[in-house]
Design a protein around this motif. Sequence first.
Motif, PDB file in Angstrom:
ATOM      1  N   LEU A 156       0.994  -1.225   0.019  1.00 19.25           N
ATOM      2  CA  LEU A 156       0.200   0.211  -0.428  1.00 19.25           C
ATOM      3  C   LEU A 156       0.836   1.435   0.584  1.00 19.25           C
ATOM      4  N   ARG A 157       2.368   1.430   0.764  1.00 18.44           N
ATOM      5  CA  ARG A 157       2.737   2.281   0.697  1.00 18.44           C
ATOM      6  C   ARG A 157       3.375   2.722  -0.769  1.00 18.44           C
ATOM      7  N   GLU A 158       3.284   1.171  -1.641  1.00 22.30           N
ATOM      8  CA  GLU A 158       4.473   1.565  -2.669  1.00 22.30           C
ATOM      9  C   GLU A 158       3.299   2.673  -4.043  1.00 22.30           C
ATOM     10  N   GLN A 159       1.976   1.797  -3.108  1.00 15.77           N
ATOM     11  CA  GLN A 159       0.771   2.294  -4.456  1.00 15.77           C
ATOM     12  C   GLN A 159       1.190   3.797  -3.852  1.00 15.77           C
ATOM     13  N   HIS A 160       0.778   4.589  -2.754  1.00 17.41           N
ATOM     14  CA  HIS A 160       0.968   5.852  -2.075  1.00 17.41           C
ATOM     15  C   HIS A 160       2.107   6.312  -3.252  1.00 17.41           C
ATOM     16  N   LEU A 161       3.076   5.872  -3.203  1.00 19.26           N
ATOM     17  CA  LEU A 161       4.380   6.504  -3.476  1.00 19.26           C
ATOM     18  C   LEU A 161       4.051   7.175  -5.027  1.00 19.26           C
ATOM     19  N   ARG A 162       3.361   5.997  -5.414  1.00 19.87           N
ATOM     20  CA  ARG A 162       3.285   5.994  -7.118  1.00 19.87           C
ATOM     21  C   ARG A 162       2.252   7.212  -7.442  1.00 19.87           C
ATOM     22  N   LEU A 163       1.061   7.193  -6.902  1.00 17.38           N
ATOM     23  CA  LEU A 163       0.381   8.101  -6.690  1.00 17.38           C
ATOM     24  C   LEU A 163       0.570   9.403  -6.719  1.00 17.38           C
ATOM     25  N   GLN A 164       1.444   9.502  -6.188  1.00 24.43           N
ATOM     26  CA  GLN A 164       2.073  11.127  -5.749  1.00 24.43           C
ATOM     27  C   GLN A 164       2.721  11.332  -6.675  1.00 24.43           C
ATOM     28  N   HIS A 165       2.642  11.099  -7.405  1.00 24.52           N
ATOM     29  CA  HIS A 165       4.236  11.151  -8.389  1.00 24.52           C
ATOM     30  C   HIS A 165       3.320  11.547 -10.179  1.00 24.52           C
ATOM     31  N   ASP A 224      -9.580  -3.889   4.302  1.00 24.96           N
ATOM     32  CA  ASP A 224      -8.832  -2.700   3.391  1.00 24.96           C
ATOM     33  C   ASP A 224      -9.395  -2.583   1.787  1.00 24.96           C
ATOM     34  N   ALA A 225      -8.954  -3.748   1.326  1.00 27.94           N
ATOM     35  CA  ALA A 225      -9.570  -4.311   0.341  1.00 27.94           C
ATOM     36  C   ALA A 225      -8.638  -3.287  -1.539  1.00 27.94           C
ATOM     37  N   SER A 226      -7.607  -2.736  -0.885  1.00 32.73           N
ATOM     38  CA  SER A 226      -7.531  -2.343  -1.784  1.00 32.73           C
ATOM     39  C   SER A 226      -6.292  -2.078  -2.234  1.00 32.73           C
ATOM     40  N   ALA A 227      -5.575  -3.549  -2.628  1.00 32.17           N
ATOM     41  CA  ALA A 227      -4.295  -3.231  -3.143  1.00 32.17           C
ATOM     42  C   ALA A 227      -4.237  -3.608  -4.270  1.00 32.17           C
ATOM     43  N   GLY A 228      -3.179  -3.285  -5.344  1.00 30.94           N
ATOM     44  CA  GLY A 228      -2.924  -2.806  -6.636  1.00 30.94           C
ATOM     45  C   GLY A 228      -4.218  -2.034  -7.331  1.00 30.94           C
ATOM     46  N   TYR A 229      -4.770  -1.004  -6.792  1.00 31.68           N
ATOM     47  CA  TYR A 229      -5.805  -0.606  -7.117  1.00 31.68           C
ATOM     48  C   TYR A 229      -4.924   0.809  -6.946  1.00 31.68           C
ATOM     49  N   THR A 230      -4.984   1.893  -8.425  1.00 28.14           N
ATOM     50  CA  THR A 230      -4.568   3.330  -8.777  1.00 28.14           C
ATOM     51  C   THR A 230      -4.952   4.234  -8.851  1.00 28.14           C
ATOM     52  N   GLY A 231      -6.212   3.166  -8.167  1.00 31.50           N
ATOM     53  CA  GLY A 231      -7.057   4.866  -7.839  1.00 31.50           C
ATOM     54  C   GLY A 231      -8.061   5.820  -9.475  1.00 31.50           C
ATOM     55  N   TYR A 232      -7.532   4.389 -10.485  1.00 32.92           N
ATOM     56  CA  TYR A 232      -8.276   5.164 -11.723  1.00 32.92           C
ATOM     57  C   TYR A 232      -9.286   3.873 -12.729  1.00 32.92           C
ATOM     58  N   TYR A 233     -10.487   4.710 -13.408  1.00 31.87           N
ATOM     59  CA  TYR A 233     -11.558   3.969 -14.592  1.00 31.87           C
ATOM     60  C   TYR A 233     -12.268   2.966 -13.343  1.00 31.87           C
ATOM     61  N   VAL A 234     -12.149   3.339 -12.510  1.00 29.14           N
ATOM     62  CA  VAL A 234     -13.430   2.478 -11.365  1.00 29.14           C
ATOM     63  C   VAL A 234     -13.362   2.687 -10.015  1.00 29.14           C
ATOM     64  N   ASP A 235     -14.148   3.216  -9.109  1.00 28.59           N
ATOM     65  CA  ASP A 235     -14.418   3.327  -7.905  1.00 28.59           C
ATOM     66  C   ASP A 235     -13.768   2.786  -7.017  1.00 28.59           C
ATOM     67  N   ALA A 236     -13.868   3.362  -6.291  1.00 25.27           N
ATOM     68  CA  ALA A 236     -12.952   2.587  -4.574  1.00 25.27           C
ATOM     69  C   ALA A 236     -13.849   1.573  -4.525  1.00 25.27           C
ATOM     70  N   LYS A 237     -15.424   1.929  -3.739  1.00 24.07           N
ATOM     71  CA  LYS A 237     -15.490   1.054  -3.411  1.00 24.07           C
ATOM     72  C   LYS A 237     -15.844   0.174  -4.675  1.00 24.07           C
ATOM     73  N   GLU A 238     -16.637   0.403  -6.056  1.00 23.10           N
ATOM     74  CA  GLU A 238     -16.561  -0.956  -7.097  1.00 23.10           C
ATOM     75  C   GLU A 238     -15.273  -1.902  -6.649  1.00 23.10           C
ATOM     76  N   TYR A 239     -14.077  -1.218  -6.704  1.00 26.31           N
ATOM     77  CA  TYR A 239     -12.948  -2.258  -6.581  1.00 26.31           C
ATOM     78  C   TYR A 239     -12.858  -3.172  -5.490  1.00 26.31           C
ATOM     79  N   ARG A 240     -13.099  -2.715  -4.258  1.00 27.07           N
ATOM     80  CA  ARG A 240     -13.277  -3.343  -3.005  1.00 27.07           C
ATOM     81  C   ARG A 240     -14.620  -4.673  -3.180  1.00 27.07           C
ATOM     82  N   TYR A 241     -15.086  -4.503  -3.776  1.00 22.45           N
ATOM     83  CA  TYR A 241     -16.374  -5.219  -4.279  1.00 22.45           C
ATOM     84  C   TYR A 241     -15.907  -6.352  -4.408  1.00 22.45           C
TER      85      TYR A 241
END
Length: 200
Positions: free
Chosen positions: A57-66, A138-155
């Motif tokens: 998750l920390r690595e995901q956060h770093l990628r999004l910051q860029h 948490d259910a967000s590993a692998g999520y980039t924040g793009y194309y689908v909503d977070a709640k959809e991804y988590r489902y």
Amino acid sequence: MSEQRQRQLIKEQQKRSASYRQQLEQQPRRAQKRIASLQHQNRQAQYRYQQQYVERLREQHLRLQHERDYDYDRDPYFSTAPNWRYLRGGKYYKTNQYGADVLRQAVNSGYEEGFRAGQADQEDGWRSNYRDAYAYQDASAGYTGYYVDAKEYRYYFRAGFRRGYDDGYNSRSQYGNYADGKYGILTDVLSQILNLQSVY
């Protein structure tokens, strides 16, 4: 797709990305509290697994910051018309190929994380309980924040996680298998979960 629709999708994406960044900033505090309780319970395998999950998750956060200056005009998602539909909660939703790929990734990421969490609980001699895992909550590993909503991804992540946990805890391959260094859900199981239908 009309230019007006493209602009609408981009606006929705900008809101989605901003919201997800906020969620990521809150994750470390929640995760550390959960991990500390695992240590207290002497669940060493689950403790190690959850630490690895939080690092991802920390690595995901770093990628999004860029990606704050993301070039939406060069992303084909925003100019590609929907060509798939799927049924969830009695309602049909539409997406294009890029959105469908994210949903498939959600199920597969969930399966892999679930398998590892199930293995860890078995190793610790802990009772089977996929809902207890921080990764499931948490259910967000692998999520980039793009194309689908977070709640959809988590489902869909959780749908994969439940099956992966079951396989990992019981040391079997009912819903998925191990190939190329990764655990992945079986194609027919993935199709049953997503039930993607072509709109053409």
